[in-house]
Motif scaffolding. Structure first.
Motif, PDB file in Angstrom:
ATOM      1  N   GLY A  32       3.399  -5.616   1.856  1.00  0.00           N
ATOM      2  CA  GLY A  32       4.608  -4.986   1.320  1.00  0.00           C
ATOM      3  C   GLY A  32       4.341  -3.589   0.806  1.00  0.00           C
ATOM      4  N   ARG A  33       3.248  -3.432   0.065  1.00  0.00           N
ATOM      5  CA  ARG A  33       2.894  -2.102  -0.438  1.00  0.00           C
ATOM      6  C   ARG A  33       2.516  -1.171   0.692  1.00  0.00           C
ATOM      7  N   GLN A  40       9.122   2.174   4.148  1.00  0.00           N
ATOM      8  CA  GLN A  40       9.851   1.005   4.617  1.00  0.00           C
ATOM      9  C   GLN A  40      10.091   0.050   3.450  1.00  0.00           C
ATOM     10  N   PRO A  41      11.155  -0.757   3.512  1.00  0.00           N
ATOM     11  CA  PRO A  41      11.364  -1.769   2.486  1.00  0.00           C
ATOM     12  C   PRO A  41      10.198  -2.754   2.441  1.00  0.00           C
ATOM     13  N   MET A  42       9.916  -3.275   1.270  1.00  0.00           N
ATOM     14  CA  MET A  42       8.797  -4.191   1.117  1.00  0.00           C
ATOM     15  C   MET A  42       8.981  -5.456   1.949  1.00  0.00           C
ATOM     16  N   VAL A  43      10.230  -5.856   2.171  1.00  0.00           N
ATOM     17  CA  VAL A  43      10.475  -7.062   2.955  1.00  0.00           C
ATOM     18  C   VAL A  43       9.929  -6.931   4.370  1.00  0.00           C
ATOM     19  N   VAL A  44       9.912  -5.721   4.932  1.00  0.00           N
ATOM     20  CA  VAL A  44       9.359  -5.526   6.271  1.00  0.00           C
ATOM     21  C   VAL A  44       7.877  -5.897   6.270  1.00  0.00           C
ATOM     22  N   PHE A 311       9.654 -17.123   0.826  1.00  0.00           N
ATOM     23  CA  PHE A 311      10.708 -17.252   1.838  1.00  0.00           C
ATOM     24  C   PHE A 311      10.475 -16.272   2.991  1.00  0.00           C
ATOM     25  N   PHE A 312      10.151 -15.024   2.667  1.00  0.00           N
ATOM     26  CA  PHE A 312       9.933 -14.029   3.707  1.00  0.00           C
ATOM     27  C   PHE A 312       8.784 -14.435   4.630  1.00  0.00           C
ATOM     28  N   ASP A 426      10.613  -1.633  -4.041  1.00  0.00           N
ATOM     29  CA  ASP A 426      11.098  -2.389  -2.897  1.00  0.00           C
ATOM     30  C   ASP A 426      12.599  -2.555  -2.934  1.00  0.00           C
ATOM     31  N   PRO A 427      13.290  -2.189  -1.867  1.00  0.00           N
ATOM     32  CA  PRO A 427      14.735  -2.369  -1.850  1.00  0.00           C
ATOM     33  C   PRO A 427      15.144  -3.821  -1.821  1.00  0.00           C
ATOM     34  N   GLU A 428      14.221  -4.733  -1.530  1.00  0.00           N
ATOM     35  CA  GLU A 428      14.609  -6.130  -1.470  1.00  0.00           C
ATOM     36  C   GLU A 428      14.262  -6.895  -2.743  1.00  0.00           C
ATOM     37  N   THR A 429      13.345  -6.377  -3.583  1.00  0.00           N
ATOM     38  CA  THR A 429      12.950  -7.156  -4.749  1.00  0.00           C
ATOM     39  C   THR A 429      13.047  -6.395  -6.057  1.00  0.00           C
TER      40      THR A 429
END
Length: 441
Positions: A32-33, A40-44, A311-312, A426-429
């Motif tokens: 993620g980092r 990029q978003p961390m979820v990627v 989950f990811f 992160d845009p997701e977390t």
């Protein structure tokens, strides 16, 4: 002795689960980092970590390492942990759905959202006949064309409100016309996406039996009415009373229990669990805002930070690139093209009609094309409902990654956003700013 042996085997499964969760969290954080360094978003990165640990990469090495690291009897436990985190996350998403984001742009936002959904959904349904024959059976069970086509259209229609909110904040686009409009439109998109998923769930659960579909529809309406008319005032009274006496631990426990119970109820009705968690959050009171944010929402955010990466990565473990055939590669290209075309055309046209320049309208289309976590939730729901086989799941996860990853670089290349000095959260977390009103995702 047999009981002791059974207890020992159960303890060993739990021990492997703990080790797997440790590996998942470390791998997700590391990848993620790394993703953030490439803006990029961390979820990627977290999904990429799952793909690396699964059959697509680690599985290419001798010794069947994915099966050794994630044994078959442990994977359901890992998936169950991720689903608990997902249900609690959806509760927070519903709770923090903000009408005030939509009001300033209500008419245009509704137009952009509905048009982008309609075009993307229509293109997805139009693509379905070309894919259906290869994916009409899942684990030996036949999937109706209506369920397959409706789900594919739904998957094409998604815009990820959480990742979009963070992209706009980090790149100082919240005050731009395209940014503020995309955020309002994405909020409507997410709400409609859960409704579409509820419909697909009912369609699949009914197995083509229209009387069963009518029963699910009736129970769903009764459930929504009960949540809005009965549960909402009861929860509001409880929150105000316990907030006044500072019974925060009890309140947090009851709210989590409510989200889980609502998720169970919608599953029993025949629509997916995440819809129940979302609606329970939606009927939650927003006031007293400051104390609820401090004593309830923040602890829930911490749970999401730990459980959502599971989950990811569980999602990434289900991706098997090696199983794709030459025809699947062509299908994947078609899926990505249709997904992008649906959102771009569906957002650009109403924006142009509203007087936006081509540049602003294109920026809006690129922002609306981000799919992120919302898409992954819907894909996993489809797998649990038995709508997607492994190959189609792999293709749609790749589509979600591509459309999520492309927004930032394309906007930057067009000069819409500046290149940051350092990677952001992160845009997701990470928690978005208070003035955005987005969920802590």
């Amino acid at each position: 002795m047999t009981a002791l042996a059974g207890a020992g085997a159960q303890d060993m499964r739990l021990a492997v689960l703990f080790a797997d969760m440790a590996l998942v969290l470390v791998a997700g954080a590391a990848l993620g980092r790394l993703a953030q360094k490439f803006r990029q978003p961390m979820v990627v990165g977290e999904i990429s970590a799952g793909i690396l640990l699964g059959p697509s990469v680690l599985g290419l090495l001798p010794g069947d390492l994915p099966a050794r690291i994630f044994p078959a009897d442990v994977r359901p436990l890992l998936s169950a942990v991720s689903q608990v985190g997902l249900v609690l996350f959806m509760f927070v998403v519903g709770w923090e759905f903000e009408k005030r984001l939509i009001r300033p742009h209500a008419r245009l936002a509704a137009g952009v959202s509905l048009t982008s959904i309609a075009v993307a959904f229509g293109l997805g349904v139009a693509l379905a006949p070309f894919l259906y024959d290869e994916h009409s059976s899942v684990a030996g069970h036949h999937i109706s064309f209506a369920a397959f086509a409706t789900f594919l259209g739904t998957a094409m229609s998604v815009t990820a409100f959480p990742v979009l909110a963070r992209i706009l904040h980090e790149n100082k686009l919240l005050d731009s016309r395209a940014g503020s409009l995309s955020l309002a439109s994405a909020a409507i998109d997410d709400l409609l996406a859960w409704c579409l998923l509820a419909y697909v769930s009912a369609l699949v659960t009914a197995h083509g039996d229209y009387s069963e579909l009518a029963r699910i529809g009736l129970y769903s309406l009764l459930y929504v009415a009960g949540m809005l008319l009965a549960v909402r005032p009861l929860v509001a009274r409880l929150v105000w009373r316990w907030a006044a006496t500072e019974r925060w631990s009890a309140l947090l426990s009851v709210l989590c229990a409510g989200a889980l119970t609502s998720a169970w109820l919608t599953t029993w009705i025949g629509i997916h669990a995440i819809f129940g968690a979302f609606l329970f959050g939606f009927v939650m009171p927003r006031e007293p805002a400051m104390v609820l944010a401090e004593h309830v929402r923040r602890p829930m955010d911490h749970v999401s930070v730990v459980l959502l990466p599971v989950f990811f990565i569980v999602t990434g473990l289900g991706v098997d690139l090696g199983a794709l055939t030459g025809g699947d590669v062509l299908a994947l290209v078609a899926i990505v093209v249709v997904a992008c075309a649906g959102k771009l055309v569906g957002a650009i046209l109403p924006a142009r009609m509203a007087g936006f320049s081509w540049r602003e309208a294109t920026d809006l289309g690129l922002l609306m094309n981000t799919r992120g976590l919302t898409e992954l939730i819907i894909l996993n729901a489809a797998v649990s409902l038995g709508v997607l086989d492994g190959r189609m799941f792999t293709m749609l996860v790749i589509m979600a990654l591509v459309t999520t990853a492309m927004a930032g670089p394309l906007l930057s290349r067009r000069g819409a956003i500046p290149v940051p000095d350092a990677p952001g959260q992160d845009p997701e977390t990470a928690a978005p700013p208070a003035d955005v009103g987005a969920p802590r995702t």
